[in-house]
Write a protein that holds these residues in place. Structure first.
Motif, short mmCIF file in Angstrom:
data_model
loop_
_atom_site.label_atom_id
_atom_site.label_comp_id
_atom_site.label_asym_id
_atom_site.label_seq_id
_atom_site.Cartn_x
_atom_site.Cartn_y
_atom_site.Cartn_z
N VAL A 74 0.84 -1.20 0.00
CA VAL A 74 0.00 0.00 0.00
C VAL A 74 0.87 1.25 0.00
O VAL A 74 0.59 2.22 -0.71
N VAL A 77 2.01 1.78 -3.48
CA VAL A 77 0.94 2.31 -4.35
C VAL A 77 0.74 3.80 -4.11
O VAL A 77 0.69 4.60 -5.05
N ILE A 78 0.64 4.17 -2.81
CA ILE A 78 0.43 5.58 -2.49
C ILE A 78 1.61 6.42 -2.96
O ILE A 78 1.45 7.52 -3.51
N MET A 80 3.64 5.80 -5.45
CA MET A 80 3.58 5.93 -6.90
C MET A 80 2.54 6.95 -7.32
O MET A 80 2.79 7.79 -8.19
N ALA A 81 1.35 6.88 -6.68
CA ALA A 81 0.29 7.83 -7.02
C ALA A 81 0.77 9.25 -6.75
O ALA A 81 0.56 10.16 -7.57
N VAL A 84 3.26 10.26 -9.46
CA VAL A 84 2.63 10.56 -10.75
C VAL A 84 1.92 11.90 -10.70
O VAL A 84 2.03 12.73 -11.62
N ARG A 87 4.38 14.73 -10.66
CA ARG A 87 4.93 14.92 -12.00
C ARG A 87 3.95 15.67 -12.89
O ARG A 87 4.32 16.54 -13.69
N THR B 27 13.94 -0.69 -11.02
CA THR B 27 12.76 -1.47 -10.66
C THR B 27 13.03 -2.96 -10.84
O THR B 27 12.65 -3.78 -10.00
N VAL B 56 3.62 -10.78 -4.67
CA VAL B 56 3.32 -9.37 -4.45
C VAL B 56 4.56 -8.51 -4.65
O VAL B 56 4.54 -7.54 -5.41
N GLY B 57 5.66 -8.89 -3.98
CA GLY B 57 6.85 -8.06 -4.03
C GLY B 57 7.50 -8.03 -5.40
O GLY B 57 7.86 -6.98 -5.91
N LEU B 60 3.44 -7.88 -8.38
CA LEU B 60 2.50 -6.74 -8.37
C LEU B 60 3.21 -5.40 -8.27
O LEU B 60 2.94 -4.47 -9.04
N VAL B 61 4.15 -5.31 -7.30
CA VAL B 61 4.81 -4.02 -7.08
C VAL B 61 5.63 -3.62 -8.31
O VAL B 61 5.66 -2.45 -8.70
N LEU B 64 3.35 -2.29 -10.89
CA LEU B 64 2.94 -0.94 -10.50
C LEU B 64 4.02 0.09 -10.81
O LEU B 64 3.75 1.16 -11.36
N PHE B 65 5.27 -0.27 -10.46
CA PHE B 65 6.38 0.65 -10.71
C PHE B 65 6.51 0.93 -12.19
O PHE B 65 6.66 2.09 -12.61
N ALA B 68 3.76 3.19 -13.30
CA ALA B 68 3.96 4.57 -12.85
C ALA B 68 5.08 5.24 -13.63
O ALA B 68 4.99 6.42 -13.98
N ILE B 69 6.14 4.49 -13.93
CA ILE B 69 7.25 5.09 -14.68
C ILE B 69 6.80 5.43 -16.10
O ILE B 69 7.15 6.47 -16.65
N VAL B 71 3.86 6.29 -16.94
CA VAL B 71 3.02 7.48 -16.88
C VAL B 71 3.86 8.72 -16.58
O VAL B 71 3.74 9.75 -17.24
N ALA B 72 4.73 8.60 -15.57
CA ALA B 72 5.47 9.78 -15.12
C ALA B 72 6.67 10.08 -16.01
O ALA B 72 7.11 11.22 -16.09
N GLY B 140 -5.21 1.30 -0.31
CA GLY B 140 -4.42 1.06 -1.51
C GLY B 140 -5.24 1.24 -2.77
O GLY B 140 -4.76 1.80 -3.76
N GLY B 143 -5.56 4.78 -3.39
CA GLY B 143 -4.32 5.28 -3.94
C GLY B 143 -4.20 4.97 -5.42
O GLY B 143 -3.74 5.80 -6.21
N LEU B 144 -4.63 3.78 -5.81
CA LEU B 144 -4.58 3.40 -7.21
C LEU B 144 -5.49 4.29 -8.04
O LEU B 144 -5.15 4.68 -9.17
N LEU B 147 -3.69 7.25 -8.72
CA LEU B 147 -2.69 7.02 -9.76
C LEU B 147 -3.32 7.10 -11.14
O LEU B 147 -2.73 7.62 -12.09
#
Lengths: 103, 184
Positions: A74, A77-78, A80-81, A84, A87, B27, B56-57, B60-61, B64-65, B68-69, B71-72, B140, B143-144, B147
């Motif tokens: 979590v 995720v937070i 990253m949000a 983004v 940015r 990453t 997960v580690g 999933l993460v 996600l990274f 995000a990369i 996008v950013a 979470g 938070g998504l 994102l």
């Protein structure tokens, strides 16, 4: 010093913690700061499992480690949000520029 | 020996994740740390955590990274560091020394009493933790959503300007309504 498995993994915990802390101290990119945080949490996870193995309570520490993994995800995720959105709003990922958020 | 090798590889991956010039490589090195640690957990007889950490580690993460990369966007990584590097080295080695002083050497094993199963501990003894995890997962998801949220403001317009413009528009509408009422 007798290098049992416990001691080896404790040395691993210290190394991972040191690497993560160093990253937190020197990095300026917001996403890389989150990566450094992840490394620190992984060190904590390793320490938890090591403690369970040392005291023969591996099931208890496994149930705690699951909580840590969920919390860690979590946080990622937070983070990253946050990165983004920063940015998008500020056009940069440099954490020094975040001081312009000051109201 | 195998244990030491795995942990050394994990540490090297972590160092590469910090040093990497591109965010994507960092990453992937982080995913490597996760995968190696999950092998280590399996060898320490914690298979459940190993499986969850791997999925997960490392899974999933990492996804996600990468998302995000993408996008950013990548950014020039050759910025000067936050603290001078020698100072960071001193701080880190100092804290590592203190930690080592307190932790090492550790002799194991004091209570060989039989332990309840994982399911018993997880669902009964630590029921509150499960509840907290549900709340965390909810956070979470929120938070998504953050994102995935589309940016309304273009980059060169700060948020304050946008809010000011919105307020201005609302005021004008209210004035227009009042005028209508008076005319009516």
């Amino acid at each position: 010093m007798d290098l049992s498995i416990i001691n080896i993994s404790l040395i691993g915990v210290i190394c991972l913690l040191a690497v993560g802390l160093y990253g937190l101290l020197i990095l300026r990119n917001l996403i890389k700061v989150v990566i450094a945080l992840q490394i620190i949490v992984k060190a904590a996870l390793l320490g938890l499992i090591t403690a369970g193995a040392a005291r023969d309570q591996i099931n208890l520490t496994q149930s705690l480690a699951v909580t840590v993994i969920v919390a860690d995800t979590v946080v990622a995720v937070i983070g990253m949000a946050f990165a983004v959105q920063v940015r998008r709003r500020l056009g940069t990922l440099d954490i020094r520029d975040l001081s312009s958020l000051r109201g | 020996m195998l244990y030491a090798l795995i942990l050394a590889a994990a540490t090297i991956s972590a160092i590469q994740a910090i040093r990497g010039k591109r965010l994507i490589t960092s990453t992937l090195w982080l995913a490597g740390v996760s995968a190696l640690l999950s092998v280590f957990f399996y060898l320490m007889r914690a298979p459940l955590v190993a499986v969850i950490e791997l999925s997960v580690g490392a899974g999933l993460v990492t996804v996600l990274f990468v998302f995000a990369i993408s996008v950013a966007g990548e950014e020039g990584m050759d910025q000067p560091s936050l603290l001078p590097k020698p100072l960071a080295w001193v701080l880190v080695s100092f804290s590592a020394l203190i930690l080592g002083w307190f932790l090492l050497p550790q002799t194991g094993n004091s209570s060989p009493a039989s332990e309840p199963s994982f399911a018993t501990i997880f669902w009964e003894y630590r029921g509150l933790d499960v509840l907290i995890q549900v709340v965390l997962i909810f956070a979470g998801v929120l938070g998504l959503l953050g994102l995935l949220a589309e940016a309304k403001a273009p980059l060169d317009h700060p948020m304050a300007d946008e809010f000011a413009a919105k307020r201005e528009r609302a005021l004008r509408e209210m004035e227009a309504q009042e005028m209508d009422i008076h005319e009516g």
